[in-house]
Design a protein around this motif. Structure first.
Motif, PDB file in Angstrom:
ATOM      1  N   ASN B  22       0.756  -1.057  -0.014  1.00 46.13           N
ATOM      2  CA  ASN B  22       0.072  -0.180   0.160  1.00 46.13           C
ATOM      3  C   ASN B  22       0.943   1.148   0.117  1.00 46.13           C
ATOM      4  O   ASN B  22       0.402   2.240  -0.361  1.00 46.13           O
ATOM      5  CB  ASN B  22      -1.101  -0.015   1.202  1.00 46.13           C
ATOM      6  CG  ASN B  22      -0.265  -0.140   2.505  1.00 46.13           C
ATOM      7  OD1 ASN B  22       0.922  -0.457   2.452  1.00 46.13           O
ATOM      8  ND2 ASN B  22      -1.021   0.195   3.594  1.00 46.13           N
ATOM      9  N   VAL B  23       2.127   1.160   0.441  1.00 43.33           N
ATOM     10  CA  VAL B  23       3.109   2.432   0.216  1.00 43.33           C
ATOM     11  C   VAL B  23       3.929   2.244  -0.669  1.00 43.33           C
ATOM     12  O   VAL B  23       4.808   3.292  -0.689  1.00 43.33           O
ATOM     13  CB  VAL B  23       3.581   2.789   1.734  1.00 43.33           C
ATOM     14  CG1 VAL B  23       2.417   3.248   2.597  1.00 43.33           C
ATOM     15  CG2 VAL B  23       4.403   1.668   2.174  1.00 43.33           C
ATOM     16  N   GLY B  58      14.422   2.917   5.326  1.00 48.14           N
ATOM     17  CA  GLY B  58      13.014   2.643   4.991  1.00 48.14           C
ATOM     18  C   GLY B  58      12.665   1.224   5.142  1.00 48.14           C
ATOM     19  O   GLY B  58      11.437   0.773   5.837  1.00 48.14           O
ATOM     20  N   ALA B  61      12.869   0.820   9.298  1.00 43.67           N
ATOM     21  CA  ALA B  61      12.160   1.418  10.428  1.00 43.67           C
ATOM     22  C   ALA B  61      10.787   0.851  10.946  1.00 43.67           C
ATOM     23  O   ALA B  61      10.617  -0.131  10.642  1.00 43.67           O
ATOM     24  CB  ALA B  61      11.468   2.715   9.424  1.00 43.67           C
ATOM     25  N   ARG B  62      11.007   1.198  12.202  1.00 41.80           N
ATOM     26  CA  ARG B  62       9.912   0.513  13.112  1.00 41.80           C
ATOM     27  C   ARG B  62       8.471   0.546  12.250  1.00 41.80           C
ATOM     28  O   ARG B  62       8.066   1.805  11.940  1.00 41.80           O
ATOM     29  CB  ARG B  62       9.658   1.336  14.447  1.00 41.80           C
ATOM     30  CG  ARG B  62       8.429   0.853  15.211  1.00 41.80           C
ATOM     31  CD  ARG B  62       8.131   1.933  16.228  1.00 41.80           C
ATOM     32  NE  ARG B  62       9.288   1.387  17.532  1.00 41.80           N
ATOM     33  CZ  ARG B  62       8.894   0.808  18.473  1.00 41.80           C
ATOM     34  NH1 ARG B  62       7.695   0.259  18.378  1.00 41.80           N
ATOM     35  NH2 ARG B  62       9.726   0.538  19.394  1.00 41.80           N
ATOM     36  N   PRO B  63       7.704  -0.549  11.925  1.00 41.94           N
ATOM     37  CA  PRO B  63       6.999  -0.415  10.986  1.00 41.94           C
ATOM     38  C   PRO B  63       5.443  -0.097  11.772  1.00 41.94           C
ATOM     39  O   PRO B  63       5.567  -0.062  12.930  1.00 41.94           O
ATOM     40  CB  PRO B  63       6.891  -1.621  10.644  1.00 41.94           C
ATOM     41  CG  PRO B  63       7.181  -2.602  11.505  1.00 41.94           C
ATOM     42  CD  PRO B  63       8.233  -1.739  12.144  1.00 41.94           C
ATOM     43  N   PRO B  64       4.483   0.496  11.017  1.00 45.73           N
ATOM     44  CA  PRO B  64       3.291   0.492  11.585  1.00 45.73           C
ATOM     45  C   PRO B  64       2.704  -0.502  12.338  1.00 45.73           C
ATOM     46  O   PRO B  64       2.953  -1.742  11.705  1.00 45.73           O
ATOM     47  CB  PRO B  64       2.444   1.355  10.872  1.00 45.73           C
ATOM     48  CG  PRO B  64       3.052   0.882   9.403  1.00 45.73           C
ATOM     49  CD  PRO B  64       4.551   0.679   9.949  1.00 45.73           C
ATOM     50  N   GLN B  65       1.893  -0.646  13.310  1.00 47.78           N
ATOM     51  CA  GLN B  65       1.518  -1.850  13.934  1.00 47.78           C
ATOM     52  C   GLN B  65       0.887  -3.022  12.825  1.00 47.78           C
ATOM     53  O   GLN B  65       1.099  -3.901  13.029  1.00 47.78           O
ATOM     54  CB  GLN B  65       0.561  -1.823  14.970  1.00 47.78           C
ATOM     55  CG  GLN B  65       0.734  -2.394  16.287  1.00 47.78           C
ATOM     56  CD  GLN B  65       1.978  -2.083  16.844  1.00 47.78           C
ATOM     57  OE1 GLN B  65       2.439  -1.170  16.951  1.00 47.78           O
ATOM     58  NE2 GLN B  65       2.743  -3.347  17.440  1.00 47.78           N
ATOM     59  N   SER B  66       0.311  -2.303  11.922  1.00 45.92           N
ATOM     60  CA  SER B  66      -0.488  -3.075  11.068  1.00 45.92           C
ATOM     61  C   SER B  66       0.513  -3.923   9.887  1.00 45.92           C
ATOM     62  O   SER B  66       0.134  -5.092   9.477  1.00 45.92           O
ATOM     63  CB  SER B  66      -1.570  -2.361  10.173  1.00 45.92           C
ATOM     64  OG  SER B  66      -0.586  -1.352   9.658  1.00 45.92           O
TER      65      SER B  66
END
Lengths: 108, 883
Positions: B22-23, B58, B61-66
């Motif tokens: 998605n990103v 990138g 990096a600490r990823p979003p929880q999802s």
């Protein structure tokens, strides 16, 4: 209640507010760097934006591709009402906490 | 290569693979936009560096929880999840940097040492020889009475070549030294006389010019020559017009017909620089069946095994022995593979080293597993919470595997760096006799080996703690989250530490035995005085030296010239020099004790020496007299023998006055024994056989063309080298001088291989000791942490510091004592494999085993002291409060 905001979340939300319609990765990063002198990586910014999106504080949509980006589309972000509430609450708290510090602890 | 104005393609692809779907597109778009900004302001290099930095951050990096939850609908593949694991592992690594450093250090030492040693051993022992279908190359020779190898004569090689059904080609060869003259300085070249089929048998063709033809391999054929690439470049300037050029060797003109390729390695004669056809014929006297100065190689036909070939050759041998019963010792042939032939001498040493490496690697593995286990035990609560929140067993195990992969990956990369340095070090200290050192290098197969080793370690270290952690009762884990339990984990770690100490003690015993052998070996007297003795060999060359009288006069003049030099105390010549590799042995026939078969008369080293040789070498006279200048060719023939020979032949009689004949039993002069001298080590310090007969050079029927000069100097022997050399060349400037050395260096060189092995073992032993200490320390620290509460209670109930110290240290000592006991027993069993490397010590040498036991006890006590000190300092109040 959307929960408390992390520091980077606050900065990113404020950047989105300042940038208005032109908020996407590059501009958010530049705005934060310009205002705070803090060079955040895209990885960090995207991770933060994704977290804010998960919390329902921002939403996003895809823009048009441009040649400068290798023909890739931009992902624009915008603060949702819940985000504005959270940001206001935070700023309110900050103001309350700093009020009256003036003589010994001048805040610009 | 990416063009400077575009972002690095590799980084983009790398990121594209890792980013959640998605990103992916906007993220890469933003990065490219940013890239152009940096490019405009700071230039392409900075921009690329920036892009890579952003890409790596990138990815990590600490990823979003999802992003933690794989989402197939979003296009997240297993790779994304795997990277989540790696990200998490990296974070842990950063948090526990002390632990990480220890694990990576242990792995780097283990993997590095293993890879370096494997790199050295691989081309020597395991890699195929550098010839096509090298597995089909064999050598063959006659079998002796006792089953040993007995050499082979040309006539036999010829018969095998004609009669066999197993070989595609057969070749004979014999060594050859020739002096290249007619140029600036005479140069002595090493070479071989070979059958015309020699290169074809090896499967190698000249890079320039052509191979020998069968016509050139007949008596009287024109002389032709093939050179090595190195000689062609070094001596002939690499000029391709060399083919067809005449070259003078020993006064004979050869035509150069070819140059071998640069990479050609002649494994049986690595120093050979020139080859010329053998030009033998069975009618020649030196081509006889008992003329064992040739060796033979053959290439098996496709599909024929070495065993089948051996059977074939045994049958041929039976026929040959029936036809020529007096010319063979026994029926049968030995047919070893060329590879085995080449590695024969060094195999035990290298296998011992390989064993030591395996032990070291096992110790590293046990150590790392131990550390990971200790940590996993401390994290039981964490696993329990995860499982309670719904993490599957497989998911947690994968997470632990990822941590192991990160750790072993870092250890492996560092280990390869250690290996590269190690290989360079090994080549630098390798003894000159080690075969194929030029082929040693960190090569593909070796790296592959390292990768396999790393992967195996990763699996072991990852799976054991994971399996261990998940097997435990999760509910108990959550319940005990505040406390650490003592149980299975402790027992397992104790077992690991015991095995670690056991492995280390095996390594220590191995190196201890070698050290004791070296000490014994260097205490052995060679039988002569090697201090301040310079030696060099003069190889006479040229037609004039076919005349014995001329040669004798030449050597007399050299000796006179050298003796007159200032700083020279005495000088002498000998046909063979002790500990130099010379080997010249004759049958000795005793006049008073004739045997029915003179072939069974004893053998002894024959030394043709000038008067003054014994004095110069300081070989002691036991009885009778030494040789003097009066023992000239026209005087009665005399000989001096050594003690061991005297004891062997005349155990109860006086040898002086007895007469002996050397070589043929039925002709030649009878020589009267006039003296007995001390024994001298001829082949090596560890060798035992050294029966010797000394004759005056002037009384030997064929004067030796090559003689070693021995010079006793007043001071440093090496300092006189140039003066002695020019005094020799002042007599005749065309005579090559080789093998210039001090006797001291010759003596240490013969033991170089043992020395090398010793050095490696000492390094291993040191590493093993360090790792074992780390293991004991690690497990005891874990114990102390686990038992803090108990120790606190003890302290509160009145246990003194001393009690607590004793408790912890004695646990460390008990573990290491158990390990040492097991290790010493294992060492006793395994030391059989290294028996051939030992000298003067039994493999059960008590001193070595005792020393190792004491050393390990000391190390264990030292390693236990720190955790014990920590435990003794526990404040009972603060511990009990956390309960």
């Amino acid at each position: 209640m959307p929960g408390r905001l992390g520091e980077l979340e606050q900065l990113v939300l404020l950047a989105l507010v300042r940038l208005g319609d032109d908020a996407y990765g590059v501009t958010v990063r530049r705005e934060i760097a310009r205002c705070t002198g803090r060079p955040a990586s895209f990885g960090t910014i995207y991770a933060t934006l994704a977290r804010l999106e998960d919390k329902g504080l921002v939403d996003s949509w895809l823009g048009d591709p441009t040649p400068l980006r290798g023909g890739r589309r931009k992902k624009y972000f915008r603060v949702r009402p819940a985000g504005k509430v959270a940001l206001r609450a935070y700023l309110q708290a900050l103001r309350t906490m700093t009020r009256g510090l003036a003589p010994s602890w001048p805040v610009p | 290569m990416t063009e400077p104005s575009a972002p690095p393609v590799l980084a983009t692809r790398f990121l594209a693979r890792l980013l959640p779907a998605n990103v992916r597109e906007p993220f890469l778009g933003d990065l490219e936009e940013g890239f152009h900004d940096v490019l405009a302001s700071r230039g392409p290099r900075a921009a690329r560096r920036w892009y890579w930095g952003e890409a790596l951050r990138g990815a990590l990096a600490r990823p979003p929880q999802s992003a933690f939850v794989p989402n197939a609908s979003r296009g997240d593949g297993p790779v994304t999840t795997a990277f989540a694991d790696v990200r998490f592992a990296l974070r842990l690594v950063r948090r526990h940097h002390g632990f990480t450093a220890l694990v990576v250090f242990i792995l780097a030492v283990g993997i590095g040492a293993t890879t370096a040693i494997f790199s050295a051993v691989y081309p020597i022992l395991l890699a195929p020889l550098p010839y096509p279908h090298a597995d089909r190359l064999v050598t063959f020779e006659e079998r002796g009475k006792d089953g040993s190898r007995a050499g082979i004569g040309f006539a036999t090689v010829k018969d095998v070549a004609d009669m066999n059904r197993s070989f595609a080609t057969v070749a004979a060869m014999t060594s050859w030294q020739a002096a290249l003259t007619g140029r600036a300085t005479p140069q002595l070249l090493e070479g071989e006389h070979v059958s015309s089929t020699f290169f074809a048998t090896l499967g190698v063709h000249p890079a320039l010019g052509r191979d020998f033809t069968a016509d050139e391999d007949r008596p009287g054929a024109p002389r032709v020559l093939i050179l090595t690439d190195a000689l062609w470049r070094g001596r002939f300037g690499g000029d391709s017009a060399i083919v067809g050029t005449p070259v003078t060797l020993d006064g004979i003109v050869f035509t150069v017909i070819g140059v071998m390729p640069a990479g050609f390695a002649n494994v049986l004669a690595p120093n050979a620089q020139i080859w010329t056809p053998l030009r033998y014929d069975v009618s020649l006297p030196y081509a006889c069946r008992t003329c064992h100065h040739v060796s033979a190689i053959a290439r098996l036909k496709p599909g024929v095994s070495a065993a089948a070939a051996a059977a074939d050759l045994n049958a041929i041998s039976a026929r040959l022995v029936a036809e020529h019963p007096t010319e063979y010792e026994a029926v049968g042939m030995v047919v070893p593979r060329l590879q085995d032939q080449v590695t024969n001498g060094v195999r035990p040493a290298l296998l011992a080293v390989l064993g030591a490496v395996t032990l070291l690697l096992l110790i590293s593995c046990a150590n790392v597993a131990n550390l990971l286990l200790a940590r996993a035990a401390g994290r039981r609560a964490e696993f329990a919470v995860r499982a309670a929140l719904g993490a599957g067993r497989g998911r947690v195990i994968r997470q632990l595997l990822a941590e192991s992969v990160v750790l072993t990956g870092a250890g492996g990369v560092l280990g390869i760096a250690v290996a590269m340095a190690g290989v360079r070090g090994l080549i630098a200290i390798a003894p000159p006799g080690l075969p194929r050192t030029d082929a040693i290098g960190v090569s593909g197969p070796v790296l592959g080996f390292a990768v396999v080793v790393v992967t195996v370690i990763a699996m072991i270290c990852g799976v054991i703690p994971a399996w261990h952690a998940m097997r435990a009762d999760l509910y108990a884990g959550v319940k005990q989250s505040g406390r650490r339990s003592i149980g299975n984990g402790q027992a397992m770690r104790a077992a690991l530490v015991v095995s670690e100490v056991a492995l280390a003690s095996m390594l220590l015993v191995g190196s201890g035995l070698l050290v004791r052998s070296m000490v014994r070996l260097f205490a052995v007297s060679p039988g002569f005085d090697e201090t301040n003795r310079l030696t060099m060999q003069i190889q006479t060359t040229g037609r004039a030296f076919d005349d014995s009288a001329y040669t004798l006069r030449y050597f007399d003049r050299v000796l006179a010239g050298v003796s007159a030099l200032p700083g020279v105390r005495s000088a002498a010549l000998t046909s063979q020099l002790p500990l130099s590799g010379d080997y010249d042995s004759y049958g000795v026939h005793v006049e008073s004790k004739p045997r029915a078969n003179p072939d069974q008369d004893p053998n002894a080293f024959r030394y043709a020496v000038t008067a003054g040789y014994f004095e110069t070498m300081r070989i002691p006279l036991r009885r009778g007299r030494l040789l003097t200048p009066r023992d000239r060719g026209d005087q009665p023939a005399v000989a001096v023998i050594n003690e061991s020979f005297a004891r062997k032949v005349w155990p109860n009689e006086d040898p002086i006055g007895q007469r002996v004949r050397l070589g043929a039993a039925d002709k030649g002069a009878w020589r009267t024994i006039v003296g007995i001298v001390g024994d001298v080590k001829q082949l090596s310090l560890s060798g035992s056989q050294s029966d010797a007969v000394y004759v005056p050079e002037a009384q030997w029927p064929y004067v030796d063309g090559a003689m070693s000069l021995v010079v006793q100097t007043q001071g440093d022997a090496a300092a006189l080298t140039a003066a002695v050399r020019s005094a020799t060349w002042a007599v005749d400037k065309d005579q090559p001088i080789v093998r210039v050395a001090t006797l001291e260096s010759l003596a240490s060189q013969t033991e170089a291989q043992r020395h090398f092995t010793l050095l490696l073992f000492t390094a291993f032993a040191a590493a093993a000791l360090v790792l074992a200490a780390a293991g004991v320390y690690g497990v005891l620290s874990g114990t102390v942490t686990d038992r803090l509460a108990e120790i606190g209670v003890r302290a509160a109930l009145g246990a003194s510091r001393r009690d607590i110290l004793t408790m912890i240290v004695s646990r460390g000592l008990a573990l290491s004592a158990l390990g040492t006991g097991l290790g010493l027993a294992g060492a006793l069993a395994l030391s059989r494999l290294m028996e051939s490397l030992l000298f003067g010590v039994g493999r059960g040498d008590g001193v070595t085993y005792g020393t190792v036991a004491i050393l390990l006890a000391l190390v264990a006590a030292a390693a236990s002291w720190l955790p014990a000190w920590h435990a003794a300092g526990v404040d009972p109040v603060s511990v009990l409060r956390t309960e």
